[in-house]
Write an enzyme that holds these catalytic residues in place. Sequence first.
Site, mmCIF file in Angstrom:
data_model
loop_
_atom_site.group_PDB
_atom_site.id
_atom_site.type_symbol
_atom_site.label_atom_id
_atom_site.label_comp_id
_atom_site.label_asym_id
_atom_site.label_seq_id
_atom_site.Cartn_x
_atom_site.Cartn_y
_atom_site.Cartn_z
ATOM 1 N N THR A 24 0.812 -1.219 0.000
ATOM 2 C CA THR A 24 0.000 0.000 0.000
ATOM 3 C C THR A 24 0.845 1.269 0.000
ATOM 4 O OG1 THR A 24 -1.805 -1.111 1.125
ATOM 5 C CG2 THR A 24 -1.735 1.257 1.374
ATOM 6 N N SER A 93 0.973 -7.589 -1.357
ATOM 7 C CA SER A 93 1.645 -8.719 -0.696
ATOM 8 C C SER A 93 0.756 -9.950 -0.588
ATOM 9 C CB SER A 93 2.177 -8.315 0.677
ATOM 10 O OG SER A 93 1.138 -8.202 1.605
HETATM 11 N N1 ASN Z 1 -2.987 -5.285 0.507
HETATM 12 C C1 ASN Z 1 -1.866 -4.507 0.945
HETATM 13 C C2 ASN Z 1 -0.634 -5.395 0.823
HETATM 14 O O1 ASN Z 1 -0.407 -6.223 1.652
HETATM 15 C C3 ASN Z 1 -2.074 -4.051 2.358
HETATM 16 C C4 ASN Z 1 -1.069 -3.047 2.852
HETATM 17 O O2 ASN Z 1 0.054 -2.977 2.427
HETATM 18 N N2 ASN Z 1 -1.449 -2.245 3.849
HETATM 19 O O3 ASN Z 1 0.078 -5.282 -0.133
#
Ligand code: ASN
Length: 570
Positions: A24, A93
């Site tokens: 993110t 991720s």
């Molecule tokens: N979906 C994002 C990831 O894990 C969540 C984040 O980074 N806050 O890449």
Amino acid sequence: MISSKSGVDAPTESKVLVIYTGGTIGMVPTPDGLKPKPGALVEYLRKQPMFHDEDYAKEHHLDDLKNTLVLPETKSKKRIIYTILEYDPLLDSSNMIPDNWVKMGKDIEDNYLDYDGFVILHGTDTMAYTSSALSFMCEHLGKPVILTGSQVPIYQLRNDGRENLLGALIISGEFVIPEVCLYFNNKLYRGNRVTKVDSESFDGFSSPNLDPLATAEAEIKINCDIIWKDPNPGKFQVSTKLNSDVGVLRLFPGITADSVEAFLKTMKGVVLETYGSGNAPNDQPKLLTALKNATDSGTIIINCTQCLRGTVSASYATGQDLMKAGVIPGGDMTPEASLTKLCYVLAKTEDSSERKKMMKDNLRGEITLLKRNELCLTNSHFIQIIGKSLSISCKEDLEAISNALTPPLACSAAKIGDIGALETLKDMGSNLCLGDYDGRTPLHVAACEGHLEVVQYLLSHGASVHAKDRYGDNPLSNAVRFRRKEVVKLLRKTGAHLSGDHHEEAGTELCSLAASGDLDGLEIWVLAGADPNTPGYDGRTAIQVVEAIGKTDMVKFLAQLMSKKSGTGE
Ligand code: ASN
């Protein structure tokens, strides 16, 4: 002591490699939702005075270096020069797989000599898995590797990415913390101790069983006492072989033995997420058999609690039965650490006992093996440590100390049903047949506790069924007293018989059990070899006692016991 890289003689610059994998922190809104935008992060940071000192970069010709930026001077008058290595593709991720961990590991290894520290920008969703995996893969790590990311993209006005990235850069450039860590919301955690606990809060991670390694408040305070110290220092290397035949099985009320069996069949290593302090249903023999069959055929199963905090212990029968099925207690390891440790360990060795040992060992500070107040004779680790340290020298007096201490250690191991500890003592040359100050041997103790496997183990390693303690009791009379039926049967098969006093008392004992209608007690005495025809102190036999009080069902029961007994040829 953790040295800050600053100081009178210390260089005023340090170099950090930022491995940008996605997450993110560098995402922008798209019609399909948030996605990482290639090339955007480095350009954004270049324009932020808090992330890049343009004048310094020009003056020192850093401009010529691709993707290289420099922080303004830190409080300790240091320049942290950092280079961003951006991955292609940048990932959310949730899309990470073990191959991605391998790529990160290789990049750290390839650049290890050129940098003082490493920051990995990563999505938060699986960051705890990556930080755990890298902690095992990085062998003899001597420099900081710090994962961070954010809950809100760095491009938004209010976000946590700026603080997280800045803190990670400063700590990795200023301190020699030889660990894979995770930095979030002003706290530096050990990478294999964390778990994501909140999908919105800036305080998104928790390290439930270990305090933070450092906190960044007005000052950055390092908790030196808990920084990992490599017990066998060596040359840094990254182990890039991982075995992905692993899985997580979370118990739930009503889970069936069939589904457990089907799951276990496909795996080489399994994290079993159990209840509370490591408990699983023990009233479904099929379920325990499925687990036992899997461990017997070489599958490594590690027991982790579903609770956020606390440890797997042997307090409950429901937990002990898992151990009997060959499931390894995972202590206070997180499921993330347990799973990635399995990937690492299964690829490291093919040897099943070596695999089990590694899973139990504390490889990178991921598990709390022994708390000081747990130093006692009923702790397996304690027994093994003492056993090993006593075998270090063969000087005469050490040998005498060893001889004196072995019996109570072995008895303690027998008490907790720990064959592993007995094995260690035996391997160290200890005689497992010796009695303690009261003449009680490990076999006496195991018989009292009803540890059938330990009794079996001791018998196959020369323990005598005839050993008597200072009260004249042998292991068989101990097993009778605590009503360990299976142990009584096994001891009888290996030639045990009631010792003199007990033999004489048998008649009276049987009469009193008969008078009180204690069928269990009668059965166990007869199994141990007592003859229901032996008269008690008043000349009557047990059968005559029950006849006299008119308990016809018991007369039958005794007759049955006697016919069974004559069937065994006694
Ligand atoms: N979906 C994002 C990831 O894990 C969540 C984040 O980074 N806050 O890449």
